[in-house]
Write a protein that holds these residues in place. Sequence first.
Motif, short mmCIF file in Angstrom:
data_model
loop_
_atom_site.label_atom_id
_atom_site.label_comp_id
_atom_site.label_asym_id
_atom_site.label_seq_id
_atom_site.Cartn_x
_atom_site.Cartn_y
_atom_site.Cartn_z
N ASP A 1 0.96 -1.30 0.12
CA ASP A 1 -0.03 0.07 -0.07
C ASP A 1 0.96 1.27 0.00
O ASP A 1 0.79 2.17 0.71
CB ASP A 1 -0.90 0.15 0.97
N ALA A 2 1.87 1.40 -0.96
CA ALA A 2 2.69 2.37 -0.90
C ALA A 2 2.19 3.73 -1.55
O ALA A 2 1.10 3.56 -2.13
CB ALA A 2 4.03 2.13 -1.94
N LYS A 3 2.52 4.68 -1.18
CA LYS A 3 2.10 6.07 -1.52
C LYS A 3 3.23 6.85 -2.46
O LYS A 3 4.48 6.80 -2.11
CB LYS A 3 1.87 7.14 -0.41
N ILE A 4 3.15 7.00 -3.65
CA ILE A 4 3.88 7.82 -4.58
C ILE A 4 3.92 9.32 -4.13
O ILE A 4 2.53 9.92 -4.16
CB ILE A 4 3.57 7.77 -6.05
N GLU A 5 4.99 9.86 -3.86
CA GLU A 5 5.08 11.30 -3.25
C GLU A 5 5.33 12.21 -4.51
O GLU A 5 6.39 11.98 -5.27
CB GLU A 5 6.02 11.38 -2.34
N ILE A 6 4.66 13.09 -4.82
CA ILE A 6 4.97 14.00 -5.89
C ILE A 6 4.91 15.43 -5.59
O ILE A 6 4.36 16.01 -4.81
CB ILE A 6 3.60 13.76 -7.02
N VAL A 7 5.74 16.18 -6.38
CA VAL A 7 5.80 17.69 -6.39
C VAL A 7 5.80 18.46 -7.43
O VAL A 7 6.31 17.80 -8.42
CB VAL A 7 7.18 17.88 -5.37
N GLY A 8 5.08 19.66 -7.53
CA GLY A 8 4.94 20.13 -8.48
C GLY A 8 4.55 21.72 -8.41
O GLY A 8 4.81 22.17 -7.28
N SER A 9 4.41 22.42 -9.39
CA SER A 9 4.37 23.92 -9.29
C SER A 9 3.14 24.42 -8.50
O SER A 9 3.06 25.45 -7.98
CB SER A 9 4.10 24.55 -10.75
N LYS A 10 2.12 23.24 -8.28
CA LYS A 10 1.02 23.69 -7.43
C LYS A 10 0.93 23.01 -6.12
O LYS A 10 0.00 23.00 -5.34
CB LYS A 10 -0.31 23.01 -8.28
N GLY A 11 2.23 22.57 -5.86
CA GLY A 11 2.10 21.95 -4.30
C GLY A 11 2.79 20.28 -4.34
O GLY A 11 3.23 19.77 -5.60
N THR A 12 2.71 19.79 -3.29
CA THR A 12 2.80 18.40 -3.23
C THR A 12 1.28 17.39 -3.20
O THR A 12 0.33 18.22 -2.76
CB THR A 12 3.64 18.00 -2.00
N ARG A 13 1.45 15.95 -3.60
CA ARG A 13 0.27 15.13 -3.24
C ARG A 13 0.92 13.79 -3.10
O ARG A 13 2.23 13.62 -3.42
CB ARG A 13 -0.63 15.43 -4.49
N GLU A 14 0.11 13.02 -2.73
CA GLU A 14 0.38 11.61 -2.47
C GLU A 14 -0.55 10.93 -3.18
O GLU A 14 -1.76 10.98 -2.82
CB GLU A 14 0.59 11.17 -1.23
N VAL A 15 -0.36 9.98 -3.87
CA VAL A 15 -1.39 8.94 -4.68
C VAL A 15 -0.83 7.41 -4.81
O VAL A 15 0.54 7.11 -4.51
CB VAL A 15 -1.41 9.23 -6.12
N ARG A 16 -1.87 6.56 -4.44
CA ARG A 16 -1.44 5.10 -4.44
C ARG A 16 -1.11 4.83 -5.73
O ARG A 16 -1.26 5.33 -6.85
CB ARG A 16 -2.64 4.17 -4.00
N VAL A 17 -0.36 3.67 -5.85
CA VAL A 17 0.29 3.17 -6.94
C VAL A 17 -0.85 2.76 -8.11
O VAL A 17 -0.85 3.11 -9.32
CB VAL A 17 1.09 1.63 -6.87
N SER A 18 -1.77 2.24 -7.60
CA SER A 18 -3.11 1.80 -8.36
C SER A 18 -3.68 3.19 -9.20
O SER A 18 -4.39 3.16 -10.31
CB SER A 18 -4.09 1.08 -7.54
N ASP A 19 -3.73 4.50 -8.62
CA ASP A 19 -4.09 5.49 -9.23
C ASP A 19 -2.84 6.42 -10.12
O ASP A 19 -3.23 7.25 -10.82
CB ASP A 19 -4.56 6.57 -8.11
N PHE A 20 -1.57 6.23 -9.52
CA PHE A 20 -0.43 6.71 -10.34
C PHE A 20 -0.41 6.01 -11.83
O PHE A 20 -0.35 6.76 -12.73
CB PHE A 20 0.59 6.19 -9.49
N ILE A 21 -0.35 4.90 -11.87
CA ILE A 21 -0.12 4.12 -13.08
C ILE A 21 -1.49 4.06 -13.87
O ILE A 21 -2.59 3.25 -13.24
CB ILE A 21 0.45 2.76 -13.04
N THR A 22 -1.98 4.49 -14.88
CA THR A 22 -3.27 4.65 -15.48
C THR A 22 -3.36 3.75 -16.69
O THR A 22 -4.49 3.52 -17.07
CB THR A 22 -3.71 5.95 -16.03
#
Length: 291
Positions: free
Chosen positions: A131-152
């Motif tokens: 149940d790992a969370k992918i940590e993402i940073v961008g110009s609009k801030g940071t977010r975390e998503v699960r692997v199942s939501d990250f890979i589309t």
Amino acid sequence: MHDFVLERPRSILEALDILKNHGEKAILKSGGTDVIVWLHKSLKEPEYLVDLTSIDGLRGIVINDDNIEIRALVTLNQVIEDITMNRYFPALVQACKAHSDPLIRNRATVVGNICAAVPSGDMIAPLMCYDAKIEIVGSKGTREVRVSDFITGPKKTSLSQEEIVTGIRIAIPFVETSGCYLKAIRREALDIAQAAVCCTLHKGDSREFRIAFCAVSPRPLRAVESEKLLNSSSIIDDSIIENAARLAAEAVNPITDVRASREYRIDMIRELTKRAISICLRGPAEEGGPR
């Protein structure tokens, strides 16, 4: 290979500025084991290659009070050699060992394997089970998503052009655990999985199995019905294991390609699932344990 400009930012903010300025003309590189192949085959033709390896903040395995963070530049061999990863996340360590050979594992990163988003990616199934969370940073801030939501989809992710994956966060289990990753291949090394199964077991007050697959679906997939059967059974005997394996085989939707037929992959998922469940049930405490 087409000409491109190599950018080597020294901070995440600098990397984000480069992505903002160049948009779809730029692609990111960490270990480069996938990206360099894409460039050589002209599957990607960027005008700018953004090399992240000079950003110190993307290095290291960080142990926090209740979770572990695998930062973006952590290689597969670093995971294999890490005592804490071996203690708590044996299935992920086994997946790292199953990937390619030691030389490639010195360059290939866990985050890069996820970002490549190929259905045969070895890291995907273990990270689903944990149940790992992918940590993402961008110009609009940071977010975390699960692997199942990250890979589309195959080679597709939810990452926008102006975002960077900075790491992967996994909760530390506070109960005894076991786990394994089993992979069907045609030869012993440097081969992509024909099919693979990851199984983990948390042995607390309420037993919890998790099962996920590799190379048999376009997106990350858990064996939900198999898990329900195992987790609701007071005693797990050969009959329960057989039925759980059957449900797992029914859950997958593989294709036929040059590596294997659809029918072979389904049969292998059934067999590998049986083996994986049995291994987790008898798994020694040192594979994972209470903290």
